[in-house]
Design a protein around this motif. Structure first.
Motif, mmCIF file in Angstrom:
data_model
loop_
_atom_site.group_PDB
_atom_site.id
_atom_site.type_symbol
_atom_site.label_atom_id
_atom_site.label_comp_id
_atom_site.label_asym_id
_atom_site.label_seq_id
_atom_site.Cartn_x
_atom_site.Cartn_y
_atom_site.Cartn_z
ATOM 1 N N ASP A 216 0.833 -1.206 0.000
ATOM 2 C CA ASP A 216 0.000 0.000 0.000
ATOM 3 C C ASP A 216 0.869 1.259 0.000
ATOM 4 O OD1 ASP A 216 -2.225 -1.622 0.094
ATOM 5 O OD2 ASP A 216 -2.555 -1.369 2.252
ATOM 6 N N ALA A 217 1.922 1.240 0.807
ATOM 7 C CA ALA A 217 2.805 2.405 0.893
ATOM 8 C C ALA A 217 3.484 2.672 -0.439
ATOM 9 C CB ALA A 217 3.848 2.191 1.987
ATOM 10 N N ALA A 218 3.972 1.609 -1.072
ATOM 11 C CA ALA A 218 4.633 1.767 -2.368
ATOM 12 C C ALA A 218 3.655 2.335 -3.400
ATOM 13 C CB ALA A 218 5.198 0.436 -2.847
ATOM 14 N N GLU A 219 2.429 1.820 -3.385
ATOM 15 C CA GLU A 219 1.427 2.293 -4.351
ATOM 16 C C GLU A 219 1.021 3.736 -4.065
ATOM 17 O OE1 GLU A 219 -1.620 -0.724 -4.168
ATOM 18 O OE2 GLU A 219 -0.610 -1.958 -5.692
ATOM 19 N N ALA A 220 1.121 4.138 -2.783
ATOM 20 C CA ALA A 220 0.746 5.508 -2.407
ATOM 21 C C ALA A 220 1.883 6.503 -2.625
ATOM 22 C CB ALA A 220 0.300 5.536 -0.951
ATOM 23 N N GLY A 221 3.029 5.999 -3.089
ATOM 24 C CA GLY A 221 4.143 6.902 -3.377
ATOM 25 C C GLY A 221 5.036 7.198 -2.198
ATOM 26 N N ALA A 222 5.161 6.240 -1.260
ATOM 27 C CA ALA A 222 6.088 6.433 -0.136
ATOM 28 C C ALA A 222 7.466 6.801 -0.672
ATOM 29 C CB ALA A 222 6.159 5.155 0.702
ATOM 30 N N THR A 223 8.124 7.741 -0.006
ATOM 31 C CA THR A 223 9.449 8.176 -0.468
ATOM 32 C C THR A 223 10.573 7.382 0.186
ATOM 33 O OG1 THR A 223 9.336 9.923 1.210
ATOM 34 C CG2 THR A 223 8.686 10.510 -1.038
ATOM 35 N N SER A 224 10.283 6.754 1.325
ATOM 36 C CA SER A 224 11.254 5.856 1.960
ATOM 37 C C SER A 224 10.475 4.855 2.809
ATOM 38 C CB SER A 224 12.246 6.630 2.840
ATOM 39 O OG SER A 224 11.613 7.107 4.013
ATOM 40 N N LEU A 225 11.134 3.750 3.122
ATOM 41 C CA LEU A 225 10.443 2.687 3.858
ATOM 42 C C LEU A 225 11.482 1.749 4.464
ATOM 43 C CD1 LEU A 225 7.429 1.825 4.257
ATOM 44 C CD2 LEU A 225 7.658 0.404 2.214
ATOM 45 N N THR A 226 11.205 1.317 5.709
ATOM 46 C CA THR A 226 12.027 0.258 6.312
ATOM 47 C C THR A 226 11.159 -0.465 7.330
ATOM 48 O OG1 THR A 226 14.202 -0.236 7.288
ATOM 49 C CG2 THR A 226 12.998 1.603 8.236
ATOM 50 N N ASP A 227 11.667 -1.581 7.850
ATOM 51 C CA ASP A 227 10.895 -2.247 8.899
ATOM 52 C C ASP A 227 11.567 -2.008 10.242
ATOM 53 O OD1 ASP A 227 13.014 -4.276 8.671
ATOM 54 O OD2 ASP A 227 11.654 -5.588 9.759
ATOM 55 N N VAL A 228 10.766 -2.036 11.291
ATOM 56 C CA VAL A 228 11.277 -1.734 12.626
ATOM 57 C C VAL A 228 11.751 -3.028 13.271
ATOM 58 C CG1 VAL A 228 10.793 -0.692 14.860
ATOM 59 C CG2 VAL A 228 9.724 0.234 12.803
ATOM 60 N N SER A 229 13.006 -3.352 13.056
ATOM 61 C CA SER A 229 13.573 -4.559 13.657
ATOM 62 C C SER A 229 14.418 -4.203 14.877
ATOM 63 C CB SER A 229 14.394 -5.329 12.631
ATOM 64 O OG SER A 229 15.323 -4.496 12.001
ATOM 65 N N ASP A 230 15.108 -3.063 14.834
ATOM 66 C CA ASP A 230 16.025 -2.684 15.921
ATOM 67 C C ASP A 230 15.386 -1.714 16.906
ATOM 68 O OD1 ASP A 230 17.946 -4.227 14.654
ATOM 69 O OD2 ASP A 230 18.775 -2.543 13.545
ATOM 70 N N GLY A 231 14.277 -1.098 16.538
ATOM 71 C CA GLY A 231 13.644 -0.061 17.346
ATOM 72 C C GLY A 231 13.298 1.119 16.448
ATOM 73 N N LEU A 232 12.184 1.797 16.744
ATOM 74 C CA LEU A 232 11.712 2.881 15.863
ATOM 75 C C LEU A 232 12.799 3.918 15.606
ATOM 76 C CD1 LEU A 232 9.386 4.316 14.350
ATOM 77 C CD2 LEU A 232 8.813 5.442 16.524
ATOM 78 N N LEU A 233 13.426 4.423 16.684
ATOM 79 C CA LEU A 233 14.412 5.486 16.497
ATOM 80 C C LEU A 233 15.650 4.971 15.759
ATOM 81 C CD1 LEU A 233 14.175 7.392 19.913
ATOM 82 C CD2 LEU A 233 12.869 7.728 17.794
ATOM 83 N N ALA A 234 16.077 3.764 16.088
ATOM 84 C CA ALA A 234 17.251 3.192 15.425
ATOM 85 C C ALA A 234 16.986 3.006 13.928
ATOM 86 C CB ALA A 234 17.627 1.856 16.059
ATOM 87 N N ASP A 235 15.802 2.508 13.604
ATOM 88 C CA ASP A 235 15.516 2.256 12.192
ATOM 89 C C ASP A 235 15.210 3.546 11.436
ATOM 90 O OD1 ASP A 235 15.881 -0.625 11.853
ATOM 91 O OD2 ASP A 235 14.353 -0.773 13.396
ATOM 92 N N LEU A 236 14.586 4.527 12.111
ATOM 93 C CA LEU A 236 14.462 5.851 11.485
ATOM 94 C C LEU A 236 15.849 6.441 11.238
ATOM 95 C CD1 LEU A 236 11.428 7.518 13.337
ATOM 96 C CD2 LEU A 236 11.542 6.751 10.949
#
Lengths: 334, 334
Positions: A216-236
């Motif tokens: 859905d994010a890709a179809e909506a034109g997300a400009t970046s994307l990752t999954d939260v494996s290490d923690g929200l702040l770490a992955d951001l």
């Protein structure tokens, strides 16, 4: 292949050494149905999987007993699900549809067949939940239980959503769960009565990645994307580094679920810290050009700012550095 | 990233725990050039690799220290090469061109960075030898050194060559080496003077799969194909089982190289046994409709016969069962 996991003469559980590598594999693939995208399934030198648009996304992760899972905390089925989920989340984080999983399983010779059967059952359950299948694998002897998964993904004509596309002015949004797994881990590590907290403990045992949300994010034109494996702040932080921007999370936009809040009260912990720094939930987080374009199922939690001057930190909470630890490290505590 | 592997204050070797997971990965990917088929390389949630004909071949194998390699027998570079070679051979055995490798590395916290650097260097060397690259990976802590590789392959429009296509009347042929690795292993396990036997010892440390021969076989219309990982007879057994045929190897057609013969003399072993049952050389063996169609670089060693009546053994040598053991098992000796 024997349908029982018990030695009829002794009544004891049979081990992988007793049945052998080929029987463990035969048990894993028996009666499994492959999707049409699997051109060659398990049993040959390699699997062959459709890659509909002439590209394949591929990601790999290894899980080690005692480090990434524990047989005294989780059932083999739960561990199997978790191992697939964390790899499938990486595919979702590219905006791709999971199209096949390869499994390498290393186990001690005295591992009960019931354990490898459970692992395989869990892996299949989660592969199907991700809209896919186990297409191949390998079983070897090792001193410790080790699971290595490779996830394959079909981009279905979409551009892969990288970590490097966030731009100042974009909004930050996430889908899935944050803080649940950390809350569950704290309960498992602690000595309090866990009654009534099954949801977060289960969330630690089996993460629930929002596979569809990546597409859905890709179809909506997300400009970046990752999954939260290490923690929200770490992955951001990975998005901030790759994109050369600063990401500011507004803590007032982070809805803390009652399950996490309740566990935090029990453990005397700040629930926001789990939401900001807890890993292993495999939520998806990314950036979108504007709030209006954020798809259903995603929650806006902040904004992308200019950050090209190499300043540190690259991720702030309410405009300020977060004072807690930012997430998981593979070799911490050594 | 620090270019040195030595702690300047103590002079001792730095460990992966000291430099951390991200630095181990940064060292592995620094200055590496990806081929044009790599659309997204290391550093994001997943790699993206071209799959030119809309299909991808994928195979995975795990190698465990003490079981599949030993740091006191092989250098990290040699171990890295071997781990990629044995996975690349599976791709060649489908008639595909290697198009990317994913690496999961599990290592103890006190592993010297020189070891992980060497492993990565070896993996890159062999990936390039296979016409490909390392496109992604993962580093985690584990009690024992574990390497899990997934190889991706591009069929380039060819049909995958399966194990199931051998038909009575076909000829059996192989490409690559047979018996070298077993000879080298015997020398490493024995207590004789190995002087003059470097070739077979090196062959055990670093197999030399004939990558191109797999593509040649597919283009020549091979009816079945596999790689020799467990031993010639054991792996022919997989073709026999999958195809429902009997395979007869003519021992007079097996040219035993002087290197293997010489090692056998030293160790008092039958060299033919190593050729027939020795694993880990990752030769390719398959079947072709007739001798005239066998491509250059392949040697005819036998013929496919009717075997649909479930008889055993499915593989014979000169019309008779082979009396020795037929090959490697993952859980033997337990």
């Amino acid at each position: 292949m024997d349908d029982t996991v018990t030695d009829s003469s002794t009544g004891s559980e049979r081990t992988v050494a007793q049945v052998g590598e080929f029987d463990v594999i035969a048990r894993a693939v028996a009666d499994r149905v492959q999707p049409p995208s699997t051109i060659v399934g398990p049993g040959d030198d390699a699997a062959v999987v459709a890659a509909s648009d002439g590209r394949i996304a591929a990601s790999t992760d290894m899980l080690v007993h005692g480090r990434h899972f524990r047989l005294d905390w989780s059932s083999p089925i739960q561990i199997g699900r978790k191992s697939i989920a964390q790899n499938g989340a990486d595919i979702a984080a590219m905006g791709a549809q999971c199209s096949g999983f390869l499994v390498s399983l290393g186990c001690p010779a005295d591992t009960p067949v019931s354990v490898t059967d459970g692992l395989n059952e869990g892996m299949w359950l989660e592969a199907v939940a991700a809209g896919s299948a186990i297409v191949g694998g390998d079983v070897v002897q090792s001193p410790e239980l080790v699971i290595s998964i490779t996830a394959l993904g079909d981009l279905q004509g979409r551009a892969p959503v990288l970590r490097s596309g966030a731009r100042a002015g974009d909004v930050i949004a996430y889908a899935g769960r944050l803080g649940w797994s950390a809350a569950g881990l704290a309960l498992l590590l602690g000595d309090r009565d866990r009654t009534g907290h099954d949801a977060v403990v289960d969330a630690h045992r089996v993460p629930v990645p929002p596979y569809r949300a990546g597409i859905d994010a890709a179809e909506a034109g997300a400009t970046s994307l990752t999954d939260v494996s290490d923690g929200l702040l770490a992955d951001l932080g990975h998005i901030a580094d790759a994109s050369g921007v600063l990401l500011d999370v507004d803590p007032d936009l982070l809805d803390i679920p009652v399950e996490v809040r309740s566990a935090a009260t029990l453990m005397g912990h700040d629930p926001l810290d789990w939401v900001l720094t807890g890993g292993e939930d495999h939520a998806l987080v990314g950036t979108f050009p504007d709030t209006a374009g954020v798809p259903r199922g995603w929650t806006v939690i902040g904004r992308v700012q200019h950050g090209g001057d190499g300043q540190s930190p690259r991720v702030t909470v309410g405009g300020r550095p977060h004072s807690g630890r930012s997430g998981w490290s593979s070799f911490e505590g050594e």
